[in-house]
Motif scaffolding. Sequence first.
Motif, PDB file in Angstrom:
ATOM      1  N   ASP A 189       8.365   9.797   2.441  1.00 17.72           N
ATOM      2  CA  ASP A 189       9.068   9.092   1.371  1.00 17.72           C
ATOM      3  C   ASP A 189       9.878   7.909   1.887  1.00 17.72           C
ATOM      4  O   ASP A 189      10.826   7.464   1.242  1.00 17.72           O
ATOM      5  CB  ASP A 189       9.999  10.057   0.640  1.00 17.72           C
ATOM      6  N   THR A 190       9.522   7.403   3.071  1.00 19.22           N
ATOM      7  CA  THR A 190      10.238   6.254   3.618  1.00 19.22           C
ATOM      8  C   THR A 190      10.203   5.095   2.629  1.00 19.22           C
ATOM      9  O   THR A 190       9.137   4.716   2.149  1.00 19.22           O
ATOM     10  CB  THR A 190       9.588   5.797   4.943  1.00 19.22           C
ATOM     11  N   GLU A 191      11.366   4.556   2.301  1.00 18.49           N
ATOM     12  CA  GLU A 191      11.415   3.489   1.306  1.00 18.49           C
ATOM     13  C   GLU A 191      10.725   2.226   1.793  1.00 18.49           C
ATOM     14  O   GLU A 191      10.017   1.560   1.053  1.00 18.49           O
ATOM     15  CB  GLU A 191      12.868   3.198   0.933  1.00 18.49           C
ATOM     16  N   ALA A 192      10.930   1.861   3.046  1.00 17.31           N
ATOM     17  CA  ALA A 192      10.351   0.636   3.592  1.00 17.31           C
ATOM     18  C   ALA A 192       9.586   0.980   4.864  1.00 17.31           C
ATOM     19  O   ALA A 192      10.188   1.247   5.899  1.00 17.31           O
ATOM     20  CB  ALA A 192      11.436  -0.391   3.883  1.00 17.31           C
ATOM     21  N   LEU A 193       8.275   1.002   4.760  1.00 17.06           N
ATOM     22  CA  LEU A 193       7.436   1.280   5.917  1.00 17.06           C
ATOM     23  C   LEU A 193       7.067  -0.038   6.568  1.00 17.06           C
ATOM     24  O   LEU A 193       6.444  -0.896   5.947  1.00 17.06           O
ATOM     25  CB  LEU A 193       6.177   2.027   5.489  1.00 17.06           C
ATOM     26  N   ALA A 196       0.826  -1.206   0.000  1.00 17.39           N
ATOM     27  CA  ALA A 196       0.000   0.000   0.000  1.00 17.39           C
ATOM     28  C   ALA A 196       0.861   1.257   0.000  1.00 17.39           C
ATOM     29  O   ALA A 196       0.543   2.247  -0.666  1.00 17.39           O
ATOM     30  CB  ALA A 196      -0.934  -0.008   1.208  1.00 17.39           C
ATOM     31  N   HIS A 197       1.945   1.207   0.745  1.00 17.52           N
ATOM     32  CA  HIS A 197       2.844   2.361   0.790  1.00 17.52           C
ATOM     33  C   HIS A 197       3.495   2.594  -0.570  1.00 17.52           C
ATOM     34  O   HIS A 197       3.568   3.721  -1.062  1.00 17.52           O
ATOM     35  CB  HIS A 197       3.911   2.141   1.854  1.00 17.52           C
ATOM     36  N   ALA A 198       3.934   1.510  -1.206  1.00 18.95           N
ATOM     37  CA  ALA A 198       4.552   1.621  -2.527  1.00 18.95           C
ATOM     38  C   ALA A 198       3.552   2.130  -3.565  1.00 18.95           C
ATOM     39  O   ALA A 198       3.925   2.822  -4.518  1.00 18.95           O
ATOM     40  CB  ALA A 198       5.116   0.264  -2.957  1.00 18.95           C
ATOM     41  N   ALA A 199       2.262   1.800  -3.355  1.00 19.29           N
ATOM     42  CA  ALA A 199       1.222   2.240  -4.291  1.00 19.29           C
ATOM     43  C   ALA A 199       0.758   3.671  -4.033  1.00 19.29           C
ATOM     44  O   ALA A 199      -0.117   4.172  -4.744  1.00 19.29           O
ATOM     45  CB  ALA A 199       0.033   1.282  -4.219  1.00 19.29           C
ATOM     46  N   PRO A 247     -10.854  -3.458   8.020  1.00 20.12           N
ATOM     47  CA  PRO A 247      -9.550  -3.873   7.460  1.00 20.12           C
ATOM     48  C   PRO A 247      -9.664  -4.036   5.955  1.00 20.12           C
ATOM     49  O   PRO A 247     -10.627  -4.612   5.452  1.00 20.12           O
ATOM     50  CB  PRO A 247      -9.286  -5.209   8.156  1.00 20.12           C
ATOM     51  N   LEU A 248      -8.689  -3.526   5.237  1.00 22.79           N
ATOM     52  CA  LEU A 248      -8.696  -3.601   3.780  1.00 22.79           C
ATOM     53  C   LEU A 248      -7.408  -4.239   3.275  1.00 22.79           C
ATOM     54  O   LEU A 248      -6.313  -3.857   3.703  1.00 22.79           O
ATOM     55  CB  LEU A 248      -8.813  -2.204   3.163  1.00 22.79           C
ATOM     56  N   SER A 249      -7.537  -5.172   2.367  1.00 22.20           N
ATOM     57  CA  SER A 249      -6.371  -5.724   1.681  1.00 22.20           C
ATOM     58  C   SER A 249      -6.190  -4.984   0.363  1.00 22.20           C
ATOM     59  O   SER A 249      -7.125  -4.354  -0.156  1.00 22.20           O
ATOM     60  CB  SER A 249      -6.559  -7.218   1.412  1.00 22.20           C
ATOM     61  N   MET A 250      -4.991  -5.052  -0.193  1.00 21.24           N
ATOM     62  CA  MET A 250      -4.762  -4.429  -1.488  1.00 21.24           C
ATOM     63  C   MET A 250      -5.599  -5.104  -2.570  1.00 21.24           C
ATOM     64  O   MET A 250      -6.042  -4.450  -3.522  1.00 21.24           O
ATOM     65  CB  MET A 250      -3.283  -4.477  -1.830  1.00 21.24           C
ATOM     66  N   ALA A 251      -5.854  -6.411  -2.440  1.00 26.31           N
ATOM     67  CA  ALA A 251      -6.697  -7.102  -3.416  1.00 26.31           C
ATOM     68  C   ALA A 251      -8.096  -6.514  -3.419  1.00 26.31           C
ATOM     69  O   ALA A 251      -8.710  -6.314  -4.487  1.00 26.31           O
ATOM     70  CB  ALA A 251      -6.734  -8.599  -3.109  1.00 26.31           C
ATOM     71  N   GLU A 252      -8.638  -6.222  -2.219  1.00 25.15           N
ATOM     72  CA  GLU A 252      -9.973  -5.632  -2.138  1.00 25.15           C
ATOM     73  C   GLU A 252      -9.999  -4.232  -2.737  1.00 25.15           C
ATOM     74  O   GLU A 252     -10.952  -3.850  -3.431  1.00 25.15           O
ATOM     75  CB  GLU A 252     -10.424  -5.582  -0.672  1.00 25.15           C
ATOM     76  N   ILE A 253      -8.959  -3.449  -2.461  1.00 22.74           N
ATOM     77  CA  ILE A 253      -8.906  -2.085  -2.993  1.00 22.74           C
ATOM     78  C   ILE A 253      -8.813  -2.108  -4.513  1.00 22.74           C
ATOM     79  O   ILE A 253      -9.515  -1.365  -5.217  1.00 22.74           O
ATOM     80  CB  ILE A 253      -7.717  -1.318  -2.383  1.00 22.74           C
ATOM     81  N   ARG A 254      -7.960  -2.973  -5.064  1.00 19.43           N
ATOM     82  CA  ARG A 254      -7.800  -3.044  -6.517  1.00 19.43           C
ATOM     83  C   ARG A 254      -9.066  -3.578  -7.194  1.00 19.43           C
ATOM     84  O   ARG A 254      -9.436  -3.129  -8.287  1.00 19.43           O
ATOM     85  CB  ARG A 254      -6.583  -3.903  -6.854  1.00 19.43           C
ATOM     86  N   THR A 279      -6.512   5.309  -5.552  1.00 18.41           N
ATOM     87  CA  THR A 279      -6.116   6.491  -4.794  1.00 18.41           C
ATOM     88  C   THR A 279      -6.647   6.362  -3.373  1.00 18.41           C
ATOM     89  O   THR A 279      -7.370   5.411  -3.048  1.00 18.41           O
ATOM     90  CB  THR A 279      -6.710   7.758  -5.428  1.00 18.41           C
ATOM     91  N   GLU A 280      -6.314   7.336  -2.522  1.00 19.85           N
ATOM     92  CA  GLU A 280      -6.841   7.314  -1.156  1.00 19.85           C
ATOM     93  C   GLU A 280      -8.359   7.412  -1.157  1.00 19.85           C
ATOM     94  O   GLU A 280      -9.040   6.822  -0.308  1.00 19.85           O
ATOM     95  CB  GLU A 280      -6.225   8.448  -0.340  1.00 19.85           C
ATOM     96  N   ASN A 281      -8.917   8.180  -2.097  1.00 17.36           N
ATOM     97  CA  ASN A 281     -10.375   8.266  -2.177  1.00 17.36           C
ATOM     98  C   ASN A 281     -10.987   6.915  -2.532  1.00 17.36           C
ATOM     99  O   ASN A 281     -12.045   6.543  -2.003  1.00 17.36           O
ATOM    100  CB  ASN A 281     -10.782   9.316  -3.212  1.00 17.36           C
TER     101      ASN A 281
END
Length: 338
Positions: free
Chosen positions: A242-246, A231-234, A275-282, A294-296
Motif C-alpha cells: 500500500d505504499t503511497e508513492a512507489l 501503474a501502481h496507482a492503477a 516494456p509496457l507503457s500504461m497507454a499500451e495497457i489501456r 488488471t494484472e491479467n
Amino acid sequence: MDAFDSSKSTGTDQAAALLRAMEHEVARYPESAGEIMVETVDELQRNGWFEDALELCGRVIADFPGMDSAFARMHRIETLWKLGRDGDAEEALAELWELDEEALLAAELVAELLDSHGDPLRALQWSDRAFAGLLRPDVDPEEIENLGDLVHAQWRAALRRRMGFAPDALDRAAQRRDPAMELGALRPTEDPGRQGLAALGVVDSAPSAAYREETDEVLLSHIVRADVADAHAAGLLTGFGDTEALTPDTYFREVELNRRQMRRETEFSRGRDIPLSMAEIRAFADEQGVTTPTENIRSAAAAAKHSRGGDFPMWPPERNQPCWCASDRKYKKCCGRP
C-alpha cells in the motif's frame, strides 16, 4: 590512493585496456573507486587474467576497508583457488574469518563460494556466521527483515537438508515465508505461485512444449520507468503493498531481486523482457472491452506486443549492456549490482 599502473599488467593487451578504462572511471567517480575496482576484479577473473585480479584485490584491500575490501578478499580466495594455490587460498580464508566486520559482510558470498568449491561443511559455518544474530537462543528467527537475508536463509536451509541435518528454527522460519510475498500483500488467489509470478511481470511461466524445444526463455514484462507511479496507482503492481508513492528505483530493484530468486529456484534462466507503457495497457484493455485494466490484462498486453514482433532485450542483460530499467547506466552499475 595511488593510480593503478596498467603497464604492469601480466595479462593480455585486453587486460591492460580494461585496467586503463578502470583508471578513467575511477578518476571520474572517485567516490565509487572501491566499487569500480571490485567490479574490474570480477571482469579480470571472468576473462582468466588471474594475476591482474590478484594485484587489484590487494590494492582494494589496502585502500578501501569495509564492504569493498570484504568483496575483494572473497575474490582473492576464489582467484587463488583458480590458480591452484590452495595453501594461499586457505590462508586468505583464515585471515578473513578473523576480521569481524569484513567477515560478516562477505559471509554469505563466501558460503556460496565454498559450497561451489565442494566444501559444504565450511559453507555452512560461514552461512551461520552471517546469521549469528538470528541463531542465538534468545532471538526470534522470524525477525528476518531484509529480502536478501531471507533468500540466503532459504539457501542455508536447502544446504542443511542436503547435508542431512534436521531443520532448525531459522530453517523453519525461512521456509514459512515466500520472498515474493515480502514485497507486499499480494491478492490471494487459487494459485499463489502464479500470483507471485504475475507481480514480477511473468507472462507465461509454463510455455508450450514446442516453445520449450526452441528456447529456455520465459516471457517477462515490466512497466516503463515513466509510468511506474501511474501503474501502481492503477493497482497493476500489487506486489508492492500500500505504499503511497512507489519510486521507479524501488520498483526495478525489487523486480530484479525477485527475478534472481525465481532463477535460483526454477528452471527459468533467461527471459525476453517486454516494456509496457500504461497507454499500451489501456489501449489493449479497450480492444478487449475491459474498462479497468488488471494484472491479467497487463500480461496479455505484453504477450500481444511480443507476438507482433520487435527487438525486445533479454533479461538479464550482459554486465556492460544498458540496464533493462532504462536508467541510462550499465547493468553492472544499476540493477545488476550485488
